[in-house]
Design an enzyme around this catalytic site. Structure first.
Site, PDB file in Angstrom:
ATOM      1  N   GLU A  57       3.367  -2.762  -8.069  1.00 33.71           N
ATOM      2  CA  GLU A  57       3.812  -3.293  -6.085  1.00 33.71           C
ATOM      3  C   GLU A  57       4.499  -2.488  -5.724  1.00 33.71           C
ATOM      4  O   GLU A  57       4.977  -1.116  -6.205  1.00 33.71           O
ATOM      5  CB  GLU A  57       4.236  -4.573  -6.362  1.00 33.71           C
ATOM      6  CG  GLU A  57       3.768  -5.361  -4.898  1.00 33.71           C
ATOM      7  CD  GLU A  57       1.500  -5.964  -5.192  1.00 33.71           C
ATOM      8  OE1 GLU A  57       0.808  -4.803  -5.394  1.00 33.71           O
ATOM      9  OE2 GLU A  57       2.069  -6.556  -6.379  1.00 33.71           O
ATOM     10  N   SER A 168      -8.532  -8.552   1.348  1.00 33.49           N
ATOM     11  CA  SER A 168      -9.652  -8.985   2.076  1.00 33.49           C
ATOM     12  C   SER A 168     -10.231  -7.800   3.189  1.00 33.49           C
ATOM     13  O   SER A 168     -11.239  -7.628   3.262  1.00 33.49           O
ATOM     14  CB  SER A 168      -9.169  -9.957   3.556  1.00 33.49           C
ATOM     15  OG  SER A 168      -8.429  -9.797   4.619  1.00 33.49           O
ATOM     16  N   ASP A 213      -6.813  -1.010  -3.915  1.00 36.83           N
ATOM     17  CA  ASP A 213      -7.823  -2.690  -3.597  1.00 36.83           C
ATOM     18  C   ASP A 213      -8.464  -1.806  -3.275  1.00 36.83           C
ATOM     19  O   ASP A 213      -9.485  -2.737  -3.983  1.00 36.83           O
ATOM     20  CB  ASP A 213      -7.054  -2.720  -2.064  1.00 36.83           C
ATOM     21  CG  ASP A 213      -5.578  -3.075  -1.561  1.00 36.83           C
ATOM     22  OD1 ASP A 213      -4.827  -3.550  -2.753  1.00 36.83           O
ATOM     23  OD2 ASP A 213      -5.451  -3.261  -0.619  1.00 36.83           O
ATOM     24  N   LYS A 261      -0.420  -6.763   7.989  1.00 34.80           N
ATOM     25  CA  LYS A 261       0.392  -5.529   8.268  1.00 34.80           C
ATOM     26  C   LYS A 261       0.099  -4.292   9.424  1.00 34.80           C
ATOM     27  O   LYS A 261       0.959  -4.321   9.407  1.00 34.80           O
ATOM     28  CB  LYS A 261      -0.272  -4.842   7.236  1.00 34.80           C
ATOM     29  CG  LYS A 261       0.054  -5.200   5.325  1.00 34.80           C
ATOM     30  CD  LYS A 261       0.022  -4.276   4.887  1.00 34.80           C
ATOM     31  CE  LYS A 261      -1.462  -3.810   4.260  1.00 34.80           C
ATOM     32  NZ  LYS A 261      -2.158  -5.294   4.012  1.00 34.80           N
TER      33      LYS A 261
HETATM   34  P1  ATP Z   1      -3.221  -6.858   1.279  1.00 33.45           P
HETATM   35  O1  ATP Z   1      -3.713  -5.591   2.071  1.00 33.45           O
HETATM   36  O2  ATP Z   1      -2.010  -7.236   1.735  1.00 33.45           O
HETATM   37  O3  ATP Z   1      -3.756  -7.203   0.256  1.00 33.45           O
HETATM   38  P2  ATP Z   1      -5.900  -7.890   3.442  1.00 33.45           P
HETATM   39  O4  ATP Z   1      -6.285  -6.851   3.200  1.00 33.45           O
HETATM   40  O5  ATP Z   1      -5.687  -9.840   3.615  1.00 33.45           O
HETATM   41  O6  ATP Z   1      -4.287  -8.729   2.720  1.00 33.45           O
HETATM   42  P3  ATP Z   1      -4.796  -6.804   5.982  1.00 33.45           P
HETATM   43  O7  ATP Z   1      -5.499  -5.212   5.685  1.00 33.45           O
HETATM   44  O8  ATP Z   1      -3.976  -6.734   6.686  1.00 33.45           O
HETATM   45  O9  ATP Z   1      -4.608  -7.579   4.390  1.00 33.45           O
HETATM   46  O10 ATP Z   1      -6.552  -7.023   7.040  1.00 33.45           O
HETATM   47  C1  ATP Z   1      -6.949  -8.184   7.346  1.00 33.45           C
HETATM   48  C2  ATP Z   1      -7.714  -8.134   8.594  1.00 33.45           C
HETATM   49  O11 ATP Z   1      -9.522  -7.412   8.079  1.00 33.45           O
HETATM   50  C3  ATP Z   1      -7.958  -9.156   9.427  1.00 33.45           C
HETATM   51  O12 ATP Z   1      -6.990  -9.157  10.163  1.00 33.45           O
HETATM   52  C4  ATP Z   1      -9.098  -8.603   9.689  1.00 33.45           C
HETATM   53  O13 ATP Z   1      -9.211  -8.096  10.693  1.00 33.45           O
HETATM   54  C5  ATP Z   1     -10.062  -8.364   9.289  1.00 33.45           C
HETATM   55  N1  ATP Z   1     -10.289  -9.050   7.967  1.00 33.45           N
HETATM   56  C6  ATP Z   1     -10.779 -10.122   6.573  1.00 33.45           C
HETATM   57  N2  ATP Z   1     -11.088 -10.654   6.608  1.00 33.45           N
HETATM   58  C7  ATP Z   1     -12.242 -11.090   7.048  1.00 33.45           C
HETATM   59  C8  ATP Z   1     -13.351 -11.765   7.878  1.00 33.45           C
HETATM   60  N3  ATP Z   1     -13.729 -12.603   7.209  1.00 33.45           N
HETATM   61  N4  ATP Z   1     -14.173 -11.105   8.997  1.00 33.45           N
HETATM   62  C9  ATP Z   1     -13.298 -10.563  10.483  1.00 33.45           C
HETATM   63  N5  ATP Z   1     -12.305  -9.412   9.597  1.00 33.45           N
HETATM   64  C10 ATP Z   1     -11.981  -9.337   8.066  1.00 33.45           C
HETATM   65  C1  GLA Z   2      -1.476  -3.109  -0.135  1.00 33.23           C
HETATM   66  C2  GLA Z   2      -2.421  -2.340  -0.281  1.00 33.23           C
HETATM   67  C3  GLA Z   2      -1.849  -1.729  -1.717  1.00 33.23           C
HETATM   68  C4  GLA Z   2      -0.994  -1.878  -1.628  1.00 33.23           C
HETATM   69  C5  GLA Z   2      -0.462  -2.650  -1.922  1.00 33.23           C
HETATM   70  C6  GLA Z   2       1.076  -2.748  -2.464  1.00 33.23           C
HETATM   71  O1  GLA Z   2      -2.322  -3.985  -0.355  1.00 33.23           O
HETATM   72  O2  GLA Z   2      -3.290  -1.339   0.842  1.00 33.23           O
HETATM   73  O3  GLA Z   2      -2.800  -0.521  -0.775  1.00 33.23           O
HETATM   74  O4  GLA Z   2      -0.389  -0.465  -1.280  1.00 33.23           O
HETATM   75  O5  GLA Z   2      -0.444  -3.056  -0.439  1.00 33.23           O
HETATM   76  O6  GLA Z   2       1.085  -2.996  -3.838  1.00 33.23           O
HETATM   77 MG    MG Z   3      -5.153  -5.050   3.042  1.00 35.53          MG
END
Ligand code: ATP
Ligand code: GLA
Ligand code: MG
Length: 535
Positions: A57, A168, A213, A261
Site C-alpha cells: 500500500e 472506481s 489500479d 482523494k
Molecule cells: P481508490 O482510488 O482509493 O481506490 P476510487 O477510485 O473509488 O478509490 P477516486 O479515485 O476518488 O476513488 O475516484 C472516485 C471518482 O470517480 C468519483 O468521484 C467519480 O467522479 C468517478 N466515478 C466513479 N464511479 C463512477 C460512476 N459509476 N459514474 C460516474 N463517475 C464515477
Molecule cells: C490509490 C492510488 C494507487 C495507490 C493506492 C495506495 O488507489 O490510485 O495508485 O497509490 O491509492 O496504495
Molecule cells: Mg481511484
C-alpha cells in the site's frame, strides 16, 4: 501476461457463473437504456473492473511492486460512433450515466488535438476525458498528427463504489481509454500500452496517483492475484494462493467513510507523493556522493525512493569495486536502518530545511520542482515516517511473495500426513495474515493513512477469526480487506454487523453490499456482441 485486451464473446468470458444472472440483467439494462437515450443500439461495450489490494500500500508511486487483484464490480461503457460530425476540426462526445440523477449527461465538442480537462472542478466526466486524452495521444502516435478522432455516444454504468478504495476511478479511466481505441478502429489494444496511457492520463483529474489500479484493472486474470512491478518496465504476472482447507477467502468490508482523494489531495494523497519524492531527494543528497542525480523514472514526480535505492547500491558497488552480494530484501533492510539514522526528525522537515540540503537557492525552487502541478498544504514534511513505511512495506510484499512461492513448491512436493498438512496451512495463513496486520499498523502509525473506523473494523474482524485485516487502496476511509478462512466468514460478517454496521444509518442496498467475499476476477475486455448483435 502482455498481449491484447481480450475480446469477450459472451458474459461467461467475463464473469463467474454465480454473477451471471445479475450481470446479464445489468448489461441488458445498459443496452436498452442506450437505445432509449440515443435512439439506436450501441456498437460495442468496453469493460474494466475495480480492484482490491492485498498488500503493497502506498508504494506503487515509489515504484515498488504490489499485489492487487481484480474484483467483479466494474465499469461498463456502451458506445456508438453513429452520429453526425460537428463543425470542421472538432469531434463530439455525448456522455450519459445509468445513475443519471447523480451523474448528469454532458455533451462536448472537442478540438481534434486538445482535450481540455479542468482539474479544479470535481466533475465525473473528467475521468472519461482523461482516458480519452491518453487514448488519442496513442492513436496520434500510431496514425500521425493529423489523425481525426471519431465522435462518440456513450452510456456508462459503474458498480465499483466511488471513493470506496476499490478503484472506481481506474476502472472508469481504463474502460474509457479502451472504448476510445475501439471506437477509432483499434480492436486489438495492447494491455501494456493501455495501462501505461491510463496511468499517466488519470493524473489529469488532479490526483497524482501511481500505477497499481490501472495495472490491476487491465491485466488481472480470473482466479489469480496479480504481482505488478513497475521497473525497469511495467510487468504483471498472475500469482496463486495455495489451496487450503478450509479455503482462504478475501473478504472486503466497507467503512462507509467516503475518502475523496480529489478533495483531500493537498493534505492526504498528493502530499504523501510529495513527501516520498522529497525523502528520495533528501536521502540522495545526504547519502550519495555530492552532485549525484537521481535517474528520471515513471513515478508521478519523476524521481522515486526506488530510484534512490538503485542508485545508492550501484554507487556503493562502483566505489568499493565489488559486486554487492546483498539480496533485495537485505538491501531494503539496510535502507531502513540508513533512513532511521539519516532522517532523524520525527516532527518532520520544513521547506527551508529541505531546500538547504538539496542545495536549492530558496523554498520557491523547491515548490516549483515538487508541488507546482499538484499543490499541497503542509508546514512540515514527514520524510522519516514516509520512507520507513515505503521500505518496510516493499519488504512485506517480498516476504508475502516468498511465503506463497515456498508454500506452493513445498505443497507440490509434500507427502505429509493430513494433520501436518492442516497445521502447515494454518501456519501459512497466520503468517500471511500477520503481514497484512503489520501493513495496517504501518499505515495507521507511520504513514497516517488509516482512520478510526477502519481501525475498528480491523479489530472486530481479527477478533472474529480473520488472519489479517487492513485498509485497502488509498485509505483515510474507504474499504478494508481481510484474509478469512471460509468457515469463519459468517462469524466475521456477523461481528461486523453487530459491532459496526448496526451503529450506522445505512440503506438496504448499502447494508447488503457492506461485506462481500471476493474471488479474483478478470481484467479489461471488449465485448463486440455475438452473431445476433449486442442485445
Ligand atoms: P481508490 O482510488 O482509493 O481506490 P476510487 O477510485 O473509488 O478509490 P477516486 O479515485 O476518488 O476513488 O475516484 C472516485 C471518482 O470517480 C468519483 O468521484 C467519480 O467522479 C468517478 N466515478 C466513479 N464511479 C463512477 C460512476 N459509476 N459514474 C460516474 N463517475 C464515477
Ligand atoms: C490509490 C492510488 C494507487 C495507490 C493506492 C495506495 O488507489 O490510485 O495508485 O497509490 O491509492 O496504495
Ligand atoms: Mg481511484
Amino acid at each position: 501476461m502482455s498481449g491484447p485486451v481480450p475480446i469477450a464473446n459472451s458474459l461467461e468470458d467475463i464473469y463467474t457463473r454465480d454473477a451471471l444472472d445479475t450481470q446479464t440483467k445489468r448489461w441488458n439494462n445498459l443496452l436498452s437504456k442506450f437505445e432509449s437515450t440515443y435512439g439506436h443500439q450501441p456498437e460495442f461495450v468496453s469493460r474494466s473492473p475495480g480492484r482490491v489490494n492485498i498488500i503493497g500500500e502506498h508504494i506503487d508511486y515509489s515504484l515498488y511492486s504490489v499485489l492487487p487483484m481484480a474484483i467483479t464490480a466494474d465499469t461498463i461503457i456502451a458506445v456508438s460512433t453513429h452520429l453526425p460530425a460537428p463543425k470542421e476540426g472538432t469531434f463530439r462526445i455525448q456522455i450519459a450515466n445509468v445513475q443519471d440523477s447523480k451523474f448528469k449527461s454532458r455533451e462536448f465538442d472537442i478540438l481534434y488535438d486538445s482535450v481540455d480537462i479542468d482539474a479544479t472542478v470535481h466533475e465525473w466526466t473528467n475521468y472519461f476525458k482523461s482516458g480519452l486524452r491518453g487514448a488519442l495521444e496513442l492513436l496520434r502516435k500510431k496514425h500521425g498528427a493529423d489523425f481525426k478522432p471519431k465522435s462518440m455516444q456513450i452510456l456508462m454504468d459503474g458498480t465499483v463504489p466511488a471513493g470506496g478504495g476499490l478503484s472506481s476511478s481506474a476502472a472508469f479511466v481504463t474502460a474509457s481509454a479502451l472504448a476510445v481505441m475501439a471506437a477509432n478502429g483499434e480492436q486489438t489494444v495492447d494491455k501494456k500500452e493501455l495501462t501505461e496511457l491510463a496511468i499517466v492520463s488519470e493524473r489529469a483529474v488532479g490526483v497524482n496517483s501511481g500505477g497499481m489500479d490501472q495495472s490491476a484493472s487491465v491485466f488481472s486474470e480470473r482466479g489469480s492475484a496479480l504481482f505488478v512491478s513497475f521497473t525497469p518496465t511495467l510487468l504483471a504476472r498472475p500469482v496463486s494462493f495455495p489451496p487450503t482447507t478450509p479455503e482462504l477467502t478475501f473478504l472486503i468490508a466497507q467503512s462507509f467513510v467516503t475518502a475523496d482523494k480529489f478533495v483531500t489531495g493537498p493534505i492526504h494523497y498528493n502530499l504523501r507523493v510529495v513527501e516520498c519524492t522529497l525523502a528520495a531527494a533528501y536521502l540522495n543528497a545526504v547519502l550519495n556522493p555530492p552532485g549525484t542525480l537521481l535517474p528520471g523514472d515513471a513515478s508521478p514526480l519523476g524521481i522515486s525512493l526506488h530510484g534512490f535505492h538503485e542508485t545508492y547500491f550501484a554507487l556503493s558497488e562502483h566505489n568499493s569495486g565489488a559486486t554487492s552480494s546483498k539480496s533485495i530484501t537485505e538491501q531494503l533492510e539496510h535502507l531502513l536502518e540508513l533512513t532511521k539514522q539519516t532522517l532523524t526528525k520525527e516532527e518532520g522537515y520544513t521547506r527551508s530545511e529541505i531546500a538547504a540540503v538539496l542545495g536549492l537557492p530558496s523554498t520557491s525552487e523547491l515548490d516549483q520542482k515538487f508541488t507546482s502541478r499538484f499543490p499541497v498544504r503542509a508546514e512540515r514534511f514527514k520524510l522519516r515516517q514516509r520512507a520507513i513505511h515505503v521500505f518496510s512495506e516493499a519488504l512485506r510484499v517480498l516476504k508475502l511473495m516468498d511465503l506463497l512461492e515456498t508454500s506452493s513448491s513445498s505443497s507440490s512436493s509434500s507427502s505429509s500426513s493430513s494433520s501436518s498438512t492442516t497445521s502447515t496451512a494454518e501456519d501459512l495463513n497466520s503468517r500471511l495474515g500477520a503481514l497484512l496486520n503489520e501493513t495496517q499498523d504501518s499505515c495507521r502509525e507511520v504513514y497516517e493513512c488509516s482512520c478510526e473506523e477502519i481501525d475498528r473494523i480491523c479489530a472486530i474482524a481479527r477478533q472474529a477469526g480473520s488472519y489479517g485485516s487492513r485498509l485497502t487502496g488509498a485509505g483515510w476511509g474507504g474499504c478494508s480487506v481481510h484474509l478469512v478462512p471460509a468457515d469463519k466468514v459468517n462469524n466475521v460478517k456477523e461481528a461486523l454487523e453487530r459491532e459496526y454496521y448496526s451503529k450506522l444509518e445505512l440503506t438496504e442496498e448499502q447494508r447488503e453490499g457492506a461485506v462481500v467475499v471476493s474471488k479474483p476476477g478478470s481484467g479489461s475486455a471488449l465485448y463486440l456482441g455475438g452473431k445476433e448483435g449486442l442485445a
